[in-house]
Design an enzyme around this catalytic site. Structure first.
Site, short mmCIF file in Angstrom:
data_model
loop_
_atom_site.label_atom_id
_atom_site.label_comp_id
_atom_site.label_asym_id
_atom_site.label_seq_id
_atom_site.Cartn_x
_atom_site.Cartn_y
_atom_site.Cartn_z
CG ASN A 164 -11.90 -4.66 -46.81
OD1 ASN A 164 -12.64 -5.42 -47.43
ND2 ASN A 164 -11.44 -4.94 -45.61
NE ARG A 195 -22.77 -10.06 -52.04
CZ ARG A 195 -22.65 -8.90 -52.68
NH1 ARG A 195 -22.43 -8.91 -53.98
NH2 ARG A 195 -22.74 -7.76 -52.03
NE ARG A 219 -22.57 -0.91 -53.58
CZ ARG A 219 -22.91 -0.33 -52.43
NH1 ARG A 219 -22.29 -0.66 -51.32
NH2 ARG A 219 -23.87 0.56 -52.38
CG HIS A 222 -29.58 -7.80 -47.70
ND1 HIS A 222 -29.35 -8.06 -46.36
CD2 HIS A 222 -28.39 -7.95 -48.32
CE1 HIS A 222 -28.06 -8.32 -46.18
NE2 HIS A 222 -27.45 -8.27 -47.34
CE1 TYR A 242 -17.39 -13.88 -46.92
CE2 TYR A 242 -19.61 -12.99 -46.93
CZ TYR A 242 -18.32 -12.99 -47.42
OH TYR A 242 -17.95 -12.11 -48.40
NE ARG A 262 -17.38 -7.71 -40.95
CZ ARG A 262 -18.29 -7.92 -41.91
NH1 ARG A 262 -18.99 -9.02 -41.91
NH2 ARG A 262 -18.53 -7.02 -42.83
CG HIS A 275 -22.37 -12.28 -43.25
ND1 HIS A 275 -23.44 -12.89 -43.88
CD2 HIS A 275 -22.25 -11.07 -43.85
CE1 HIS A 275 -23.93 -12.10 -44.81
NE2 HIS A 275 -23.24 -10.98 -44.81
#
Length: 706
Positions: free
Chosen positions: A54, A389, A419, A449, A482, A578, A606
């Protein structure tokens, strides 16, 4: 110097919490998982590695963004009320305190447990003679050929040192040189292709020898006939933020521009240097001057520089039996009423009932089954997907390739600005394009997204559209880690919306309104603010009102202001956030009716859900977007209204369970800090990471939020 009292007063006087300081609070909640003595040492190492990973991203992106302002003399005012230089000092001060806690945790609590758990981390000189011989042979055959010492002196330019690699700085002294400076500095980068540890199996436990320990033990072989004065290990983090500078020029050669920016990420401005404790002063001074670093940018480490190395131990097959196992997948609620003898055909099942999937409690196979069936079914004419992704060896890519090869029309929008997945997405997109898929490489001005899939099937009497809308990526690997939701439906309203949406992102269509979607960058913020204002009106009119929102991050000022006004109107607002949360809960006259909790535990939360009571006729949205300005203004996003009664009840149940959780929850205080939720006397433990495996139609039908 930082005036701590003045800084604290400014921060506390703001109606909003700093985004970056809030993120740091989130990493504290992750670190709290590593501090839990009830977890195994492997789980604790995992969470410690996550805090380090992170931080790597935080420095590259958030600190990198801050330096974009500082280095170019641009003004920046944080939500905390601090200007850029003040904020930098405050932020680095807090980060240094955090890293001390990481070091103390590994040294005082975790390392003493290693041997009792079947492994140890050793230096080369702590090995037996036979083991040292193996290590030396490994160095000679596998490591030595990969190493390249790079000298820096009056004849050699300063070498390019790579981002996030461990690097040795070696000061040497050559007595043979009669003139000039006999002391020289050289750099040896440790290639990322090498493992973090060399592994040795003993009779009753494993020994892990850090690769840098091996290189340092034999480093004289790289510097023959010269004296080595000092050897220090360091690691640099470079500015990797370029997202705010994406070109708005649609005629730009976008892919070439992206590739150039990826190279910039690898050589950008240094924003952090981690280095072994008490390094050679000459090395330290040269690096600080070369990289334009202040003392606050330097993190001297008494132990390993890179805690992400622990993934190699955590994932080692020898310790698999010690890892906590996940329960078996539960049957999606909508499929629990299907009886033996009902059709196993995914298309037949979906024609009868919408399905809400809740991962990882429900398997991603239901969604993948639809895609793979569509790829092979001769009645399917077209498949369209947005891809953000993908997993390695992705079943999604394989299915789309089969669909193309069988003559189906396949369209895939790959977001090549996802990213740290940019290069992988470019490669996967090219693979599909070569096969004949219509590939769209995102859009240069905004990031795509949204998570959507559309299957068009000719069923004789009609053409039917099968739609999947989700909060998570089409990635079967992360679906195990997730929590996400996904809705699969054949309702015409969704089919029309998603068809229109694909026309908008793959062509030049610009629909003014959707049936069941709120989309960004046009409608989403306005749509949610309208729903918030309606709850405020109901409260003022004496009607029942309630708002419950679950997202990863909340930062958008306009949305927060509308929540403040709703709170002041008497609406009870529960926020389950979160990570980053910039709203300030429980402040008198501002937000007495707003509460914020964060859930951090076994899975990464998520799911995004928005609930509005609507005077007893709830409106519930789920989807891909967080409540961030970037999500509303600089991303293509979608939130879908959940209208099927059973699926809507299940979404409400998800929110209700989140609010009931008292095992993984942290409550946000007015000052932006968090406190671990405590059970009241006699209150039963409620752990959502266990309870969601037992959800039934009966429990879902009882769900309510008022």
């Amino acid at each position: 110097m930082v005036n701590h009292d003045k800084i604290s007063a400014l921060i506390n006087s703001s109606n909003y919490i700093s985004r970056d300081l809030s993120w740091l609070q989130f990493n504290y909640r992750v670190l709290a998982q590593a501090q839990m003595s009830s977890r195994t040492v492997f789980e604790r190492l995992k969470f410690l590695a996550i805090t380090a990973s992170n931080f790597d991203e935080f420095f590259m992106i958030r600190i990198g963004s801050l330096y974009n302002y500082i280095d170019f003399g641009k003004r920046r005012l944080d939500y905390s009320g601090l200007r850029e230089d003040q904020f930098k000092e405050k932020l680095f001060l807090d980060i240094h305190e955090f890293t001390k806690m990481q070091f103390e945790l590994i040294q005082k609590e975790l390392a003493p447990q290693f041997e009792d758990n079947g492994f140890k981390i050793s230096k080369v000189n702590e090995l037996t003679k036979e083991e040292q011989d193996k290590v030396e042979n490994y160095f000679s055959k596998m490591i030595f050929p990969l190493l390249t010492p790079m000298v820096y002196d009056t004849y050699h330019a300063f070498p390019v040192l790579n981002n996030l690699l461990s690097i040795f700085g070696v000061i040497t002294h050559d007595k043979r040189e009669e003139t000039g400076n006999r002391r020289k500095i050289s750099f040896v980068q440790i290639p990322k292709t090498l493992p973090k540890y060399y592994q040795i199996e003993r009779e009753d436990y494993w020994v892990f020898v850090p690769i840098e320990e091996i290189i340092e033990a034999y480093i004289t072989r790289l510097f023959r006939n010269v004296d080595i004065e000092s050897v220090d290990l360091f690691r640099i983090t470079r500015n990797g933020d370029f997202t705010l500078d994406e070109s708005d020029d649609l005629d730009t050669d976008f892919l070439n521009e992206l590739k150039a920016k990826l190279r910039t990420r690898k050589t950008g401005r240094v924003v952090r240097m981690e280095i072994t404790k008490d390094p050679n002063p000459m090395l330290r001074e040269i690096l600080m001057e070369r990289f334009d670093l202040d003392e606050e940018n330097i993190f001297e480490s008494p132990v390993h520089l890179d805690f992400t190395r622990f993934w190699q131990i955590v994932g080692h097959k020898a310790f698999a039996y010690l890892q906590p196992s996940s329960p078996n997948y539960s049957t999606p609620v909508a499929l629990q009423s299907f009886k033996r003898g009902d059709s196993d055909n995914i298309f037949d099942r979906l024609k009868k009932q919408d399905i809400l999937l809740h991962h990882p409690y429900n398997s991603p196979d239901t969604m993948l089954e639809l895609l793979e069936a569509a790829a092979d079914d001769p009645k399917v004419m077209a498949i369209k997907m947005t891809i953000y992704r993908l997993a390695k060896d992705s079943r999604v890519t394989k299915a789309l390739l089969r669909a193309v090869e069988s003559g189906k029309q396949v369209s895939a929008l790959f977001e090549v600005k996802a990213r740290f997945d940019e290069e992988n997405n470019l490669n996967e997109a090219k693979k599909l394009q070569v096969a004949g898929c219509f590939v769209i490489y995102g859009m240069s001005a905004v990031k795509t997204h949204t998570k959507l899939m559309l299957v068009v099937r000719n069923e004789g009497d009609k053409v039917r559209r099968y739609v999947h809308l989700g909060s998570g990526n089409y990635n079967e690997s992360t679906a195990k880690l997730y929590t996400d939701i996904g809705l699969i439906t054949t309702k015409e309203a969704y089919g029309e919306d998603v068809s229109e949406f694909f026309n908008a992102i793959t062509g030049h269509s610009q629909p003014k309104k959707y049936n069941k979607l709120l989309t960004a960058p046009r409608q989403m913020r306005k749509g949610f603010i309208h729903l918030i204002e309606q709850e405020a009106k109901n409260a003022k009119d004496g009607l029942d009102s309630r708002i419950v929102i679950k997202v990863n991050s909340l930062q958008d000022e306009k949305l927060m202001d509308s929540l403040y006004l709703a709170s002041q109107a008497g609406v009870k607002i529960d926020l389950i956030i979160r990570g980053i949360c910039c709203i300030r809960p429980g402040r008198e006259g501002l937000s007495e009716n707003i509460s914020v909790k964060s859930i951090v535990g076994d899975y990464l939360e998520h799911t995004r859900l928005f609930y509005f009571h609507n005077n007893g006729d709830p409106i519930v949205y789920g989807g891909s977007a967080d409540a961030m300005s970037r999500s509303f203004d600089r991303r293509i996003e979608s939130q879908f209204e959940i209208v099927d009664p059973l699926c809507r009840k299940e979404a409400i149940n998800i929110l209700e369970y989140n609010l009931k959780d008292n095992m993984n929850s942290f409550i946000m205080n007015e000052d932006g800090t968090y406190s671990k939720a405590k059970r009241t006397e006699g209150e039963k433990a409620f752990d959502i990471f266990k309870e969601f495996y037992n959800v039934s139609q009966k429990s879902v039908n009882k769900a309510k939020l008022l």
